[in-house]
Design a protein around this motif. Structure first.
Motif, PDB file in Angstrom:
ATOM      1  N   ASP A 273       0.835  -1.207   0.000  1.00 38.48           N
ATOM      2  CA  ASP A 273       0.000   0.000   0.000  1.00 38.48           C
ATOM      3  C   ASP A 273       0.868   1.255   0.000  1.00 38.48           C
ATOM      4  N   LEU A 274       1.932   1.236   0.778  1.00 42.15           N
ATOM      5  CA  LEU A 274       2.834   2.380   0.856  1.00 42.15           C
ATOM      6  C   LEU A 274       3.558   2.598  -0.472  1.00 42.15           C
ATOM      7  N   ALA A 275       4.033   1.531  -1.088  1.00 40.18           N
ATOM      8  CA  ALA A 275       4.694   1.651  -2.390  1.00 40.18           C
ATOM      9  C   ALA A 275       3.730   2.224  -3.424  1.00 40.18           C
ATOM     10  N   ALA A 276       2.492   1.760  -3.419  1.00 46.34           N
ATOM     11  CA  ALA A 276       1.492   2.285  -4.357  1.00 46.34           C
ATOM     12  C   ALA A 276       1.231   3.767  -4.101  1.00 46.34           C
ATOM     13  N   ALA A 277       1.157   4.156  -2.839  1.00 49.40           N
ATOM     14  CA  ALA A 277       0.935   5.572  -2.505  1.00 49.40           C
ATOM     15  C   ALA A 277       2.109   6.426  -2.968  1.00 49.40           C
ATOM     16  N   MET A 278       3.319   5.919  -2.829  1.00 49.88           N
ATOM     17  CA  MET A 278       4.495   6.669  -3.281  1.00 49.88           C
ATOM     18  C   MET A 278       4.487   6.813  -4.805  1.00 49.88           C
ATOM     19  N   ILE A 279       4.061   5.787  -5.499  1.00 51.81           N
ATOM     20  CA  ILE A 279       3.979   5.861  -6.956  1.00 51.81           C
ATOM     21  C   ILE A 279       2.948   6.916  -7.369  1.00 51.81           C
ATOM     22  N   LEU A 280       1.816   6.921  -6.698  1.00 51.51           N
ATOM     23  CA  LEU A 280       0.772   7.895  -7.021  1.00 51.51           C
ATOM     24  C   LEU A 280       1.206   9.324  -6.696  1.00 51.51           C
ATOM     25  N   ALA A 281       2.161   9.482  -5.787  1.00 52.38           N
ATOM     26  CA  ALA A 281       2.673  10.808  -5.403  1.00 52.38           C
ATOM     27  C   ALA A 281       4.086  11.030  -5.943  1.00 52.38           C
ATOM     28  N   LEU A 282       4.403  10.383  -7.047  1.00 50.54           N
ATOM     29  CA  LEU A 282       5.768  10.396  -7.575  1.00 50.54           C
ATOM     30  C   LEU A 282       6.278  11.801  -7.894  1.00 50.54           C
ATOM     31  N   GLU A 283       5.445  12.666  -8.398  1.00 42.63           N
ATOM     32  CA  GLU A 283       5.898  14.021  -8.718  1.00 42.63           C
ATOM     33  C   GLU A 283       6.380  14.748  -7.460  1.00 42.63           C
ATOM     34  N   GLY A 284       5.680  14.578  -6.355  1.00 45.28           N
ATOM     35  CA  GLY A 284       6.098  15.196  -5.099  1.00 45.28           C
ATOM     36  C   GLY A 284       7.400  14.610  -4.583  1.00 45.28           C
ATOM     37  N   PHE A 285       7.562  13.293  -4.696  1.00 43.86           N
ATOM     38  CA  PHE A 285       8.814  12.659  -4.270  1.00 43.86           C
ATOM     39  C   PHE A 285       9.963  13.052  -5.194  1.00 43.86           C
ATOM     40  N   ASP A 286       9.679  13.239  -6.469  1.00 45.63           N
ATOM     41  CA  ASP A 286      10.693  13.712  -7.405  1.00 45.63           C
ATOM     42  C   ASP A 286      11.197  15.086  -6.972  1.00 45.63           C
ATOM     43  N   LEU A 287      10.298  15.969  -6.615  1.00 46.11           N
ATOM     44  CA  LEU A 287      10.679  17.302  -6.146  1.00 46.11           C
ATOM     45  C   LEU A 287      11.516  17.214  -4.872  1.00 46.11           C
ATOM     46  N   ARG A 288      11.092  16.377  -3.924  1.00 50.89           N
ATOM     47  CA  ARG A 288      11.855  16.202  -2.677  1.00 50.89           C
ATOM     48  C   ARG A 288      13.244  15.636  -2.950  1.00 50.89           C
ATOM     49  N   SER A 289      13.350  14.731  -3.929  1.00 54.96           N
ATOM     50  CA  SER A 289      14.648  14.158  -4.288  1.00 54.96           C
ATOM     51  C   SER A 289      15.579  15.234  -4.825  1.00 54.96           C
ATOM     52  N   ARG A 290      15.046  16.091  -5.670  1.00 55.91           N
ATOM     53  CA  ARG A 290      15.863  17.164  -6.243  1.00 55.91           C
ATOM     54  C   ARG A 290      16.288  18.155  -5.156  1.00 55.91           C
ATOM     55  N   GLU A 291      15.392  18.417  -4.199  1.00 51.98           N
ATOM     56  CA  GLU A 291      15.754  19.285  -3.074  1.00 51.98           C
ATOM     57  C   GLU A 291      16.862  18.655  -2.235  1.00 51.98           C
TER      58      GLU A 291
END
Length: 166
Positions: free
Chosen positions: A50-68
């Protein structure tokens, strides 16, 4: 045997007991390879999927956090992010402006902004721990450069570090 999940569908178990699932999804204007793997089906709690699926659905936000997270390391001249940027700039030479999406005058920011998210790998068996639950892999130009930067996340969604790999 197999695991069934609302987002991932049926995840088949390999002969040795491990599981593997993969797909490509569009994030913005780029196609990102997503994979999920674990050495043993019995080590995967349902909430990890469930957590992996939620992260995939929020991938754009995690992409931004990764770049930060990458950007926060450019002030450290010995960080792997800085070393990656220096190496990429040297290898690309005069073709660097061709891969940059914007030129603000701050080379480090421009390089990080221009990197492509290539893949995200999930390790659901590393749920609820300090180990990497998800690894986001980036390259400035995958066709011309061998190295990548990887941003690791715990299952709590916290960045644990940024590393490079050739």
């Amino acid at each position: 045997m197999a695991i069934e999940h609302d987002y991932f569908g049926i995840i088949a178990t390999e002969p040795g007991g491990g599981v593997y699932w993969s797909d490509n999804i569009d994030v913005g204007e780029q196609s990102v390879s997503i994979s999920l793997s674990a050495p043993d089906e019995d080590d995967i709690p349902a909430d990890a999927l469930d957590l992996a699926a939620a992260m995939i659905l929020a991938l754009e936000g995690f992409d931004l956090r990764s770049r930060e997270a990458m950007l926060s390391e450019v002030d450290d001249r010995t960080s792997e992010v800085t070393e990656y940027i220096i190496q990429a700039v040297e290898e690309l030479g005069e073709s660097l402006p061709d891969v940059l999406v914007d030129e603000s005058g701050d080379r480090d920011v421009d390089v990080i902004r221009s990197m492509t998210l290539l893949s995200v790998g999930f390790a659901p068996h590393q749920h609820n721990g300090d180990e990497a639950f998800a690894i986001f892999e980036y390259s400035l130009d995958a066709d011309q450069l061998d190295g990548v930067l990887m941003v690791a996340y715990t299952s709590d969604g916290e960045v644990t570090g940024v590393t490079s790999e050739d």
